[in-house]
Design a protein around this motif. Structure first.
Motif, PDB file in Angstrom:
ATOM      1  N   CYS A 261      -3.355   2.006   7.473  1.00 21.83           N
ATOM      2  CA  CYS A 261      -2.672   2.388   6.232  1.00 21.83           C
ATOM      3  C   CYS A 261      -3.397   3.550   5.584  1.00 21.83           C
ATOM      4  CB  CYS A 261      -2.639   1.217   5.243  1.00 21.83           C
ATOM      5  SG  CYS A 261      -1.281   0.093   5.500  1.00 21.83           S
ATOM      6  N   TYR A 262      -4.704   3.427   5.441  1.00 18.80           N
ATOM      7  CA  TYR A 262      -5.445   4.493   4.774  1.00 18.80           C
ATOM      8  C   TYR A 262      -5.270   5.818   5.505  1.00 18.80           C
ATOM      9  CZ  TYR A 262      -8.968   6.970   2.176  1.00 18.80           C
ATOM     10  OH  TYR A 262      -9.600   7.881   1.392  1.00 18.80           O
ATOM     11  N   SER A 263      -5.457   5.777   6.803  1.00 17.20           N
ATOM     12  CA  SER A 263      -5.334   7.015   7.578  1.00 17.20           C
ATOM     13  C   SER A 263      -3.954   7.641   7.449  1.00 17.20           C
ATOM     14  CB  SER A 263      -5.620   6.746   9.059  1.00 17.20           C
ATOM     15  OG  SER A 263      -6.946   6.361   9.235  1.00 17.20           O
ATOM     16  N   SER A 264      -2.946   6.813   7.617  1.00 12.49           N
ATOM     17  CA  SER A 264      -1.620   7.418   7.692  1.00 12.49           C
ATOM     18  C   SER A 264      -1.053   7.722   6.309  1.00 12.49           C
ATOM     19  CB  SER A 264      -0.669   6.545   8.513  1.00 12.49           C
ATOM     20  OG  SER A 264      -0.110   5.537   7.731  1.00 12.49           O
ATOM     21  N   ILE A 265      -1.280   6.828   5.347  1.00 14.33           N
ATOM     22  CA  ILE A 265      -0.683   7.056   4.026  1.00 14.33           C
ATOM     23  C   ILE A 265      -1.472   8.084   3.224  1.00 14.33           C
ATOM     24  CG2 ILE A 265      -0.087   5.971   1.818  1.00 14.33           C
ATOM     25  CD1 ILE A 265       0.465   3.395   3.370  1.00 14.33           C
TER      26      ILE A 265
ATOM     27  N   LEU B  12      -4.627   1.947  -2.801  1.00 11.96           N
ATOM     28  CA  LEU B  12      -5.171   2.146  -1.454  1.00 11.96           C
ATOM     29  C   LEU B  12      -6.312   3.147  -1.479  1.00 11.96           C
ATOM     30  CD1 LEU B  12      -5.045   1.725   1.583  1.00 11.96           C
ATOM     31  CD2 LEU B  12      -3.183   3.390   1.702  1.00 11.96           C
ATOM     32  N   ARG B  13      -6.122   4.170  -2.278  1.00 13.17           N
ATOM     33  CA  ARG B  13      -7.153   5.192  -2.418  1.00 13.17           C
ATOM     34  C   ARG B  13      -8.433   4.581  -2.984  1.00 13.17           C
ATOM     35  NH1 ARG B  13      -5.390  10.534  -2.300  1.00 13.17           N
ATOM     36  NH2 ARG B  13      -3.267   9.845  -2.799  1.00 13.17           N
ATOM     37  N   LEU B  14      -8.265   3.652  -3.889  1.00 16.04           N
ATOM     38  CA  LEU B  14      -9.429   3.005  -4.511  1.00 16.04           C
ATOM     39  C   LEU B  14     -10.145   2.090  -3.524  1.00 16.04           C
ATOM     40  CD1 LEU B  14     -11.190   2.269  -6.919  1.00 16.04           C
ATOM     41  CD2 LEU B  14      -9.426   0.671  -7.662  1.00 16.04           C
ATOM     42  N   ILE B  15      -9.368   1.304  -2.835  1.00 21.04           N
ATOM     43  CA  ILE B  15      -9.954   0.356  -1.882  1.00 21.04           C
ATOM     44  C   ILE B  15     -10.460   1.066  -0.634  1.00 21.04           C
ATOM     45  CG2 ILE B  15      -9.438  -1.607  -0.392  1.00 21.04           C
ATOM     46  CD1 ILE B  15      -7.607  -2.704  -2.377  1.00 21.04           C
ATOM     47  N   LYS B  16      -9.917   2.242  -0.392  1.00 26.83           N
ATOM     48  CA  LYS B  16     -10.207   2.994   0.831  1.00 26.83           C
ATOM     49  C   LYS B  16     -10.000   2.096   2.047  1.00 26.83           C
ATOM     50  CE  LYS B  16     -12.506   7.063   0.825  1.00 26.83           C
ATOM     51  NZ  LYS B  16     -13.677   7.890   1.221  1.00 26.83           N
ATOM     52  N   ARG B  17     -10.906   2.195   2.977  1.00 29.54           N
ATOM     53  CA  ARG B  17     -10.754   1.337   4.150  1.00 29.54           C
ATOM     54  C   ARG B  17     -11.439  -0.006   3.928  1.00 29.54           C
ATOM     55  NH1 ARG B  17      -9.239   5.543   8.096  1.00 29.54           N
ATOM     56  NH2 ARG B  17     -10.322   7.315   7.268  1.00 29.54           N
ATOM     57  N   ASN B  18     -11.880  -0.232   2.690  1.00 30.74           N
ATOM     58  CA  ASN B  18     -12.683  -1.429   2.449  1.00 30.74           C
ATOM     59  C   ASN B  18     -11.876  -2.654   2.079  1.00 30.74           C
ATOM     60  OD1 ASN B  18     -15.234  -0.063   2.822  1.00 30.74           O
ATOM     61  ND2 ASN B  18     -14.701   1.019   0.933  1.00 30.74           N
ATOM     62  N   PHE B  19     -10.576  -2.520   2.208  1.00 29.81           N
ATOM     63  CA  PHE B  19      -9.752  -3.686   1.970  1.00 29.81           C
ATOM     64  C   PHE B  19      -9.979  -4.600   3.133  1.00 29.81           C
ATOM     65  CE2 PHE B  19      -5.776  -5.813   3.177  1.00 29.81           C
ATOM     66  CZ  PHE B  19      -5.715  -6.693   2.123  1.00 29.81           C
TER      67      PHE B  19
ATOM     68  N   PHE C 294       0.821  -1.216   0.000  1.00 33.48           N
ATOM     69  CA  PHE C 294       0.000   0.000   0.000  1.00 33.48           C
ATOM     70  C   PHE C 294       0.852   1.262   0.000  1.00 33.48           C
ATOM     71  CE2 PHE C 294      -3.834  -2.397   1.827  1.00 33.48           C
ATOM     72  CZ  PHE C 294      -4.454  -2.436   0.578  1.00 33.48           C
ATOM     73  N   THR C 295       2.007   1.163   0.653  1.00 36.83           N
ATOM     74  CA  THR C 295       2.898   2.318   0.650  1.00 36.83           C
ATOM     75  C   THR C 295       3.357   2.622  -0.771  1.00 36.83           C
ATOM     76  OG1 THR C 295       3.682   1.561   2.811  1.00 36.83           O
ATOM     77  CG2 THR C 295       4.961   3.298   1.731  1.00 36.83           C
ATOM     78  N   GLU C 296       3.551   1.552  -1.534  1.00 37.48           N
ATOM     79  CA  GLU C 296       4.060   1.742  -2.900  1.00 37.48           C
ATOM     80  C   GLU C 296       2.946   1.892  -3.930  1.00 37.48           C
ATOM     81  OE1 GLU C 296       6.508  -1.687  -3.278  1.00 37.48           O
ATOM     82  OE2 GLU C 296       8.199  -0.800  -2.172  1.00 37.48           O
ATOM     83  N   HIS C 297       1.736   1.578  -3.527  1.00 37.85           N
ATOM     84  CA  HIS C 297       0.610   1.702  -4.472  1.00 37.85           C
ATOM     85  C   HIS C 297      -0.513   2.502  -3.829  1.00 37.85           C
ATOM     86  CE1 HIS C 297       2.819  -1.876  -5.812  1.00 37.85           C
ATOM     87  NE2 HIS C 297       2.401  -1.567  -7.025  1.00 37.85           N
ATOM     88  N   THR C 298      -0.218   3.767  -3.592  1.00 36.30           N
ATOM     89  CA  THR C 298      -1.207   4.586  -2.893  1.00 36.30           C
ATOM     90  C   THR C 298      -2.492   4.726  -3.707  1.00 36.30           C
ATOM     91  OG1 THR C 298      -0.196   6.557  -3.832  1.00 36.30           O
ATOM     92  CG2 THR C 298       0.500   5.925  -1.629  1.00 36.30           C
ATOM     93  N   ASP C 299      -2.358   4.684  -5.030  1.00 35.08           N
ATOM     94  CA  ASP C 299      -3.575   4.814  -5.842  1.00 35.08           C
ATOM     95  C   ASP C 299      -4.510   3.640  -5.567  1.00 35.08           C
ATOM     96  OD1 ASP C 299      -1.838   3.016  -6.914  1.00 35.08           O
ATOM     97  OD2 ASP C 299      -2.137   3.623  -8.992  1.00 35.08           O
TER      98      ASP C 299
END
Lengths: 198, 198, 198, 198
Positions: free
Chosen positions: B170-174, B108-115, B101-106
């Motif tokens: 991850c979502y919150s911090s990244i 993470l943004r898509l999945i939001k907290r729903n991962f 997620f650190t390397e693929h923020t996009d």
DNA sequence: TATGAATGAGTATTCATTCAT
DNA sequence: GATGAATGAATACTCATTCAT
């Protein structure tokens, strides 16, 4: 003179927030139109735009208001039922939130997994950290055994994870019924918290 | 004969999923229209409806595909780097996800907290629990010291909380840079995990 | 007493005109709202309506002010550089205008093809023909060889066509780059003018 | 097969243009809404956007169609009434246009001062200069005494100025009644043209 | 005079969905 | 199965104008 007007404006803004909250809870955010919000708040459509940029802006402010409110209530309750053990206070605090969400699933559905400290924190920095709720929490909850172990930022991060975890698990278990009922998840969560704070 | 047709259909469906993923990452879900998805997949607008009910149906399938993929990769990596201590394997697993997620923020943004596990689990029950990934995880990760302590459901719940917590933090911090950088949050998370699994 | 107030009013009106001009040049007439004009002029929205009927009224007054100003400058320049041949003076006059538009394309864009004598004339009849600029032009430019050929009205019509033609060609060539560059159009225009005035 | 569809599309686009023209003439451009245009053309509002970007796009295409049409008619008339003197043909041409505008003031009001060669020319370059009207004009009007004097571009520029001048003066005198009636302006214009073409 | 909060009609624009081909 | 033209309901948003203060 200007005060009266400012008060009126504040009231109108609150009317809009209240109208939005009701409608969002009733029929969901995306199915609620700005027209409806304005209508329910008994103001003209254009007036909405005097107070908010768009629906998303309103939603942010609403979520902040709600989150802040919940946390304040949880904190007050914890204050009124203080126990000697710090970790028990954290659990009182978390439990109040979980019970709240159990009894207000519509609210949980609205906040989704976005119930979180950050919203609070955002406002904190905006207010220059002058939010009384935050000062109270910082003073109370953080002046604890943890104080000797870590600095203020770390203590906050730790509590943040606890709250985030509770919100997230509540949503999954109460709304999506996964992976188990909230009653089964609770003991696990509390074990988590206790182990972590020790 | 029918097989070839089925393959073609599968390919078309995948084209649509891929097109959607690209566009969702590029400009967000709500700002992407079905027209665009169809256009990018080089099929007619009407064809979309032969494969999906609506945008939300597609989104669900896409999120499942992505989540499953990430978890599979994290699991494979953990398998290839097995350590004797169970909790270390869980941390290897969690760390792979966090690094991803650190390397693929996009993403993470898509999945939001729903991962989350639930998505996986949903498919599990759909497949009658026949998903090989799940069997592998269930066998590997859960045949551990925890086995003596609790039943299968509880063990799953526990892991669920861990994954949920990681995704949420991850979502919150990244993405939101709250309450701290992911590098500062990581040690806390790992301490959490270690304490909990002991 | 009343004078001071009248002066104040005139200043406020000018502030509004200046604000409008800036905004019109910056972002076009139709994309400029009355709110913005009022804001930029540091007056309340309602105040606008104390000075103008609507945006169109203001636009007319603004275009008049600008046109009048340009023509006055062109005339003054011609006066300071008088030549014996009448037609050369007309060309000096026309050239000043064309150069001005070449160097102030934003102004040309605002005036469009509406830079014209009529606006001036309108004010003339309003002032009962007492505009000093007009008297000067009428006296200077029209007391010429043409005087023997035609009456005052015809002389004015002729000059009108010249100005209209220059304005129109400037817009086409400078703004729309059609049918040729202004440098290529100029000699043609001047040949036109010379042939016509002979 | 596809041809039929293309024909249908062309018809629909024309319906929209016709509807727009009628409404623009009746109540002005800005007071005509896209809804009305669609309604009058008996298509759904959304269909409008399949054929035009917005009202301005449609207006451009409409003005082009009208300008082109007027010029074609003026040319045809001139062709049918050819005279030996070149300049007389130009005057026949110009006169047809002026008479047309005198009798169709609504059209003039719509085109404003924007009736102009450039619009034609634009289409010319778009068509790679293949517009038959243009070829005819280029052949006929330009194969004249002027041919020996100047090159093709200059000849075109010259005619451009004539047309621009006529359009501009028509608007001023017919619509704004300035500076004089069109009947008084005409002789001046024709003197202009004759002097210039000699 | 001056203000600026409030209005709400009006408009552009989008987009999921259908269906004849 | 596949197409893509057509639909039209739905919605966000603007802005000139008013009027109580």
């Amino acid at each position: 003179m200007g005060e009266r007007i400012d008060q009126k404006k504040e009231i109108k803004k609150n009317n809009l927030l209240n109208a939005a909250q009701t409608l969002f809870l009733e029929k969901g955010v995306s199915k609620t139109s700005i027209s409806e919000i304005a209508e329910r708040a008994s103001v003209a459509k254009g007036t909405f735009y005097l107070y908010f940029d768009d629906k998303d802006d309103l939603l942010q402010q609403l979520l902040y208001r709600i989150s802040h409110d919940i946390i304040r209530q949880a904190f007050d309750y914890t204050e009124r039922n203080l126990k000697p053990e710090f970790e028990e206070n954290v659990i009182t605090f978390a439990d109040w939130i979980i019970v709240y969400f159990t009894e207000h699933t519509d609210m949980l559905r609205l906040i989704k997994r976005n119930f979180s400290w950050p919203l609070i924190e955002r406002s904190l920095s905006a207010n220059g950290g002058s939010d009384p709720l935050w000062h109270a929490i910082a003073g109370r909850l953080l002046a604890t055994p943890l104080a000797s172990v870590s600095n203020a930022q770390e203590r906050f991060n730790l509590l943040f994870i606890v709250v985030e975890m509770c919100g997230s698990v509540c949503y999954s278990s109460i709304i999506e019924h996964r992976p188990d009922t909230i009653d089964h998840m609770k003991p696990l969560l509390y074990t988590f918290i206790r182990k972590v704070l020790r």
